[in-house]
Design an enzyme around this catalytic site. Structure first.
Site, short mmCIF file in Angstrom:
data_model
loop_
_atom_site.label_atom_id
_atom_site.label_comp_id
_atom_site.label_asym_id
_atom_site.label_seq_id
_atom_site.Cartn_x
_atom_site.Cartn_y
_atom_site.Cartn_z
N LYS A 36 0.97 -1.37 -0.02
CA LYS A 36 0.07 0.04 -0.06
C LYS A 36 0.80 1.18 -0.03
O LYS A 36 0.45 2.24 -0.70
CB LYS A 36 -1.01 0.00 1.28
CG LYS A 36 -0.54 0.16 2.61
CD LYS A 36 -1.44 -0.07 3.57
CE LYS A 36 -0.65 0.45 4.88
NZ LYS A 36 -1.68 -0.51 6.02
N ARG A 131 -7.49 -0.33 17.25
CA ARG A 131 -8.13 -0.10 15.82
C ARG A 131 -8.83 -1.33 15.67
O ARG A 131 -9.87 -1.59 16.43
CB ARG A 131 -6.95 -0.05 14.85
CG ARG A 131 -7.27 0.55 13.51
CD ARG A 131 -6.21 0.98 12.54
NE ARG A 131 -5.90 -0.36 11.98
CZ ARG A 131 -4.97 -0.31 10.96
NH1 ARG A 131 -4.45 0.63 10.50
NH2 ARG A 131 -5.08 -1.47 10.32
C1 LIG Z 1 -0.63 -1.21 6.56
C2 LIG Z 1 -1.04 -2.48 7.16
C3 LIG Z 1 0.07 -3.49 7.48
C4 LIG Z 1 1.51 -3.14 7.00
O1 LIG Z 1 2.12 -2.35 8.01
P1 LIG Z 1 3.66 -1.57 7.82
O2 LIG Z 1 3.91 -0.70 8.86
O3 LIG Z 1 3.75 -0.87 6.44
O4 LIG Z 1 4.33 -2.86 7.81
C5 LIG Z 1 0.00 -4.56 8.00
N1 LIG Z 1 -1.52 -4.90 8.55
C6 LIG Z 1 -2.61 -4.16 8.36
C7 LIG Z 1 -3.73 -4.58 8.81
C8 LIG Z 1 -2.22 -2.77 7.81
O5 LIG Z 1 -3.15 -2.02 7.55
#
Ligand SMILES: *Cc1c(COP(=O)(O)O)cnc(C)c1O
Length: 365
Positions: A36, A131
């Site tokens: 992302k 969250r």
């Molecule tokens: C964005 C996200 C991740 C990855 O997070 P990073 O800090 O970029 O490794 C993992 N799990 C969920 C649910 C996320 O939204």
């Protein structure tokens, strides 16, 4: 070449992935590479798979579509809880999704049956970050409600930390997740395939050897993309921090006072700026601004250069005496933090140039 542009070094992303994969494998953990931060750029996803990621994950259906259209091999994992309005696309584009709402899971099951598929569910458990996720004591009733639904397969449970609440992954919260796993397994009478322990913030637990056995998946984006531990902002050992470089063009160089002249009010973003009088300074304006990214996250690669501030389209930098002489038309390079990376990758004004794939190519988002 077009400027401003983001240079993305795929060879470094591949090596960063490899490093995380090797570290995780030693603890029995597989890595889902999270794209992302790079807007689901298929070349970045491919570099992660070449580096050993077991699958690609993204929070946005648009990005999963982009990956699917590029022919990326699955499985694909949807990270953000699908909304009821997204159930059809979620089943079309993702093989597995993170979920916490039984009503949505029911709808996913009905849609999967309609599409002749089985959709995998990772049930999210909130172990303290506040969250997404079910509270631990609500997990068993939820599992009871969904485990026999046609069209879905409960592949595992997961959690996410260090996002809203900034709660650090710890032995304790990982063990809480593992205790939930045990209860779920005894309720459904079979083992769960996946216990997904978190994101890049979990790496420090892995590095310190504190990750309890049983966690078998991490979803890693930032650490691979930027080579940093997001909790401390520190570089991770043997990883590249310069996978992404942003280049911007110098459009003005002048000597100017360090304090504005005249009565001052709010700046273009409604803030009241304060200035220290440092005398006459040499400054450059770069063609880049807040329309493109959160400029606070830019770090100049040149010595003797400091970001003073920015408006929508102008970035002001001060050049010290030790700075390399700059001229109008020169390119200046920056590293970025995660918020700045997100902005620049999303900016249609910032071209994306791929390096390290056997020859530089360029693509617009
Ligand atoms: C964005 C996200 C991740 C990855 O997070 P990073 O800090 O970029 O490794 C993992 N799990 C969920 C649910 C996320 O939204």
């Amino acid at each position: 070449m077009t400027i401003p542009r983001m240079e993305i070094d795929l060879a470094k992303i591949r090596r960063n992935t490899r490093r995380v994969v090797v570290l995780a494998a030693a603890a029995g953990i597989g890595v889902a590479g999270v794209t992302k931060g790079a807007c689901g750029l298929p070349e970045v996803a491919r570099a992660m798979l070449e580096g050993g990621a077991m699958m690609i994950a993204d929070s946005r259906l648009e990005n999963l579509l982009r990956l699917k259209e590029a022919g990326l091999p699955g499985p694909l994992l949807l990270l953000r809880l699908p909304g009821l309005s997204q159930v059809r696309e979620a089943v079309e584009l993702a093989d597995i999704s993170l979920n916490s709402e039984p009503a949505v899971i029911g709808a996913l099951g009905r849609e999967a049956r309609r599409q002749g598929k089985t959709h995998g569910i990772i049930l999210m458990v909130d172990v303290g970050d506040l969250r997404e996720g079910l509270w631990p004591d609500q997990v068993l009733p939820a599992v009871d409600a969904i485990s026999d639904l046609p069209g879905i397969e409960l592949v595992g449970i997961g959690t996410n930390l260090a996002c809203y609440g900034g709660v650090k992954p710890s032995r304790e919260n990982m063990e809480l997740l593992l205790s939930v796993r045990e209860k779920v397994e005894s309720l459904i009478g079979r083992p769960l395939r996946v216990v997904s322990g978190g994101n890049s913030a979990n790496l420090s637990l892995l590095i310190s050897g504190e990750m309890p056995p049983g966690i078998n998946q991490l979803r890693i984006g930032e650490a691979i993309l930027l080579g940093r531990d997001p909790l401390e902002g520190t570089p991770l050992p043997q990883m590249h921090q310069d996978t992404f470089r942003l280049l911007a063009e110098v459009i003005e160089i002048k000597e100017k006072p360090s304090r504005p002249i005249g009565e001052t009010g709010r700046d273009a973003f409604g803030r009241i700026p304060r200035f220290e009088d440092r005398g006459i300074r040499r400054r450059a304006i770069l063609a880049l601004g807040r329309q493109d990214l959160a400029v606070e996250g830019l770090k100049p690669l040149e010595d003797g250069m400091e970001v003073l501030g920015a408006s929508s389209d102008h970035l002001l930098v001060e050049l010290s005496h030790s700075a390399k002489p700059l001229r109008v038309g020169d390119e200046v390079a920056f590293l970025l933090d995660y918020p700045a990376l997100l902005g620049a990758m999303n900016s249609p004004y910032v071209a994306k140039a791929l390096l390290g794939q056997g020859g530089p190519g360029e693509s617009r988002p």
